[in-house]
Write an enzyme that holds these catalytic residues in place. Structure first.
Site, PDB file in Angstrom:
ATOM      1  N   ASP A   1       0.883  -1.178   0.000  1.00 35.45           N
ATOM      2  CA  ASP A   1       0.000   0.000   0.000  1.00 35.45           C
ATOM      3  C   ASP A   1       0.912   1.218   0.000  1.00 35.45           C
ATOM      4  OD1 ASP A   1      -2.359   1.609   0.264  1.00 35.45           O
ATOM      5  OD2 ASP A   1      -1.936   1.842   2.387  1.00 35.45           O
ATOM      6  N   SER A   2       0.315   2.399  -0.144  1.00 35.14           N
ATOM      7  CA  SER A   2       1.114   3.621  -0.077  1.00 35.14           C
ATOM      8  C   SER A   2       1.605   3.895   1.352  1.00 35.14           C
ATOM      9  CB  SER A   2       0.278   4.801  -0.572  1.00 35.14           C
ATOM     10  OG  SER A   2      -0.907   4.900   0.196  1.00 35.14           O
TER      11      SER A   2
ATOM     12  N   TYR B   1      -1.034   8.321  -2.674  1.00 37.87           N
ATOM     13  CA  TYR B   1      -1.187   7.970  -4.085  1.00 37.87           C
ATOM     14  C   TYR B   1      -2.453   8.619  -4.679  1.00 37.87           C
ATOM     15  CZ  TYR B   1       2.275   4.126  -4.038  1.00 37.87           C
ATOM     16  OH  TYR B   1       3.411   3.368  -3.979  1.00 37.87           O
ATOM     17  N   GLY B   2      -3.410   8.834  -3.807  1.00 34.83           N
ATOM     18  CA  GLY B   2      -4.750   9.199  -4.281  1.00 34.83           C
ATOM     19  C   GLY B   2      -4.854  10.548  -4.946  1.00 34.83           C
TER      20      GLY B   2
ATOM     21  N   CYS C   1      -4.421  -1.589  -1.901  1.00 33.35           N
ATOM     22  CA  CYS C   1      -4.625  -0.165  -2.132  1.00 33.35           C
ATOM     23  C   CYS C   1      -5.607  -0.034  -3.286  1.00 33.35           C
ATOM     24  CB  CYS C   1      -3.277   0.463  -2.496  1.00 33.35           C
ATOM     25  SG  CYS C   1      -3.372   2.178  -3.025  1.00 33.35           S
ATOM     26  N   ASN C   2      -6.702   0.667  -3.037  1.00 28.49           N
ATOM     27  CA  ASN C   2      -7.717   0.829  -4.089  1.00 28.49           C
ATOM     28  C   ASN C   2      -7.201   1.680  -5.236  1.00 28.49           C
ATOM     29  OD1 ASN C   2     -10.712  -0.012  -2.957  1.00 28.49           O
ATOM     30  ND2 ASN C   2      -9.254   0.468  -1.345  1.00 28.49           N
ATOM     31  N   THR C   3      -6.415   2.711  -4.902  1.00 29.25           N
ATOM     32  CA  THR C   3      -5.912   3.607  -5.944  1.00 29.25           C
ATOM     33  C   THR C   3      -4.993   2.834  -6.887  1.00 29.25           C
ATOM     34  OG1 THR C   3      -5.962   5.303  -4.226  1.00 29.25           O
ATOM     35  CG2 THR C   3      -4.853   5.871  -6.281  1.00 29.25           C
TER      36      THR C   3
ATOM     37  N   GLU D   1      -2.921   8.474   8.369  1.00 34.65           N
ATOM     38  CA  GLU D   1      -1.457   8.352   8.460  1.00 34.65           C
ATOM     39  C   GLU D   1      -0.929   9.027   9.735  1.00 34.65           C
ATOM     40  OE1 GLU D   1       1.060   6.909   6.516  1.00 34.65           O
ATOM     41  OE2 GLU D   1      -0.495   5.869   5.383  1.00 34.65           O
TER      42      GLU D   1
ATOM     43  N   CYS E   1     -11.069   2.728   0.119  1.00 38.61           N
ATOM     44  CA  CYS E   1      -9.668   3.079   0.364  1.00 38.61           C
ATOM     45  C   CYS E   1      -9.269   2.299   1.602  1.00 38.61           C
ATOM     46  CB  CYS E   1      -9.530   4.579   0.611  1.00 38.61           C
ATOM     47  SG  CYS E   1      -7.863   5.066   1.138  1.00 38.61           S
ATOM     48  N   THR E   2      -8.127   1.642   1.537  1.00 41.12           N
ATOM     49  CA  THR E   2      -7.767   0.766   2.660  1.00 41.12           C
ATOM     50  C   THR E   2      -7.393   1.556   3.921  1.00 41.12           C
ATOM     51  OG1 THR E   2      -5.537   0.587   1.724  1.00 41.12           O
ATOM     52  CG2 THR E   2      -7.089  -1.191   1.242  1.00 41.12           C
ATOM     53  N   HIS E   3      -7.234   2.867   3.795  1.00 42.63           N
ATOM     54  CA  HIS E   3      -7.020   3.679   4.996  1.00 42.63           C
ATOM     55  C   HIS E   3      -8.330   3.928   5.756  1.00 42.63           C
ATOM     56  CE1 HIS E   3      -3.117   4.630   3.197  1.00 42.63           C
ATOM     57  NE2 HIS E   3      -2.776   5.298   4.289  1.00 42.63           N
TER      58      HIS E   3
HETATM   59  N1  DGL Z   1      -4.827   3.231   0.868  1.00 43.90           N
HETATM   60  C1  DGL Z   1      -4.897   3.614  -0.483  1.00 43.90           C
HETATM   61  C2  DGL Z   1      -6.168   3.270  -1.183  1.00 43.90           C
HETATM   62  O1  DGL Z   1      -6.759   2.267  -0.846  1.00 43.90           O
HETATM   63  C3  DGL Z   1      -4.197   4.862  -0.949  1.00 43.90           C
HETATM   64  C4  DGL Z   1      -4.260   6.076  -0.142  1.00 43.90           C
HETATM   65  C5  DGL Z   1      -3.369   7.143  -0.691  1.00 43.90           C
HETATM   66  O2  DGL Z   1      -2.142   6.942  -0.680  1.00 43.90           O
HETATM   67  O3  DGL Z   1      -3.877   8.178  -1.158  1.00 43.90           O
HETATM   68  O4  DGL Z   1      -6.563   3.926  -2.130  1.00 43.90           O
END
Ligand code: DGL
Length: 274
Positions: A11-12, A43-44, A74-76, A153, A184-186
């Protein structure tokens, strides 16, 4: 037949730990190698071209750790790089979008459905495309929530800032949805705030358990499952291992053994101009 090579997960940043945790619960004997690309998070907010390049670099780094399967937590990165990774990595690869959508349709077969995620993951229409395949004609409202990733984060997942950010983005959904995919996994880290704002009747779909189930099925049907093992874990980050350890530990509820700092070289990107 058993295969003791580890499962690679990236993931990011800390968000993918929600997926690692679900995989650990589902597969206690497997070795796991996690990479958080903390030097390049988020990443988003970046373009598809840049996220695809970062994802390729991360995948190659994990492939060099002798993994047997890659989970893009990571979804992105799933939205922007999954086809490239499927085609070029030479390993089985799982993303998080399809398992999340399937789970949502199962849990909420009708009624208004929304997905929330990063600008990048929401912008390209990946969720709509997958939902159209899984349940043709089903409507989906997409809402980008860019402040949720920095809050997660920083470990600021409750309190006044988190509550305000949740209100800012999710006001249009209050009283109007039956379910929300945490795309988003966050975001599972903000689940309590989101749920208290939207109300307990709104189902929040966290794809991590669906991804863990899919991982177990893929290992079993490909003959890649490990025999009885110790369930080792190794963590890599591209920057700030101390912060990752503190925040990650809080989310996992257990210690993260010394995240190792690595440099990921942007080599051999096969997706065109880099
Ligand atoms: N956790 C990530 C996701 O699922 C990316 C979050 C990010 O880095 O913007 O999209």
């Amino acid at each position: 037949m058993s295969d003791s090579r580890p499962i690679g997960i990236f993931d990011s940043g800390v968000g993918g730990l929600t997926v690692l945790d679900a995989i650990r619960r589902e597969l206690p004997g497997e070795d796991l190698v996690y990479l958080g690309d903390t030097a390049r998070v988020p990443y988003g907010t970046r373009s598809a071209r840049v996220v695809a390049r970062y994802s390729w670099n991360n995948a190659c780094f994990l492939r060099d750790q002798n993994i047997k399967l890659l989970v893009v937590a990571c979804n992105t990165a799933t939205a922007m790089a999954l086809p490239l990774l499927h085609e070029r990595l030479g390993l089985p690869v799982l993303g998080v979008i399809e398992p999340g959508v399937r789970m949502a349709v199962e849990l909420i077969p009708e009624g208004p459905l929304a997905v929330i995620g990063t600008r990048g993951a929401m912008g390209g229409g990946a969720y709509n495309r997958v939902l159209e395949q899984v349940q043709p004609g089903r409507a989906l409202t997409s809402i980008p929530c860019p402040l949720f990733v920095p809050l997660a984060e920083e470990g600021l997942t409750s309190g006044i800032l988190a509550a305000e950010a949740v209100r800012l983005y999710l006001e249009p959904l209050r009283g109007h949805v039956r379910g929300v995919i945490l795309g988003c996994t966050h975001y599972p880290l903000l689940k309590a705030e989101i749920s208290s704002f939207l109300g307990p009747e709104v189902v929040l779909v966290d794809s991590s358990t669906a991804v863990a189930g899919e991982t177990a099925r893929l290992l079993a049907r490909s003959g890649l499952a490990a025999g009885p093992g110790k369930g080792g874990e190794r963590y890599f980050v591209t920057d700030a291992p101390g912060a990752f350890q503190v925040v990650g530990q809080r989310f996992l509820g257990r210690a993260i053994a010394g995240p190792e700092l690595v440099d990921i070289q942007p080599l051999n990107y096969p997706g065109g101009e880099s």
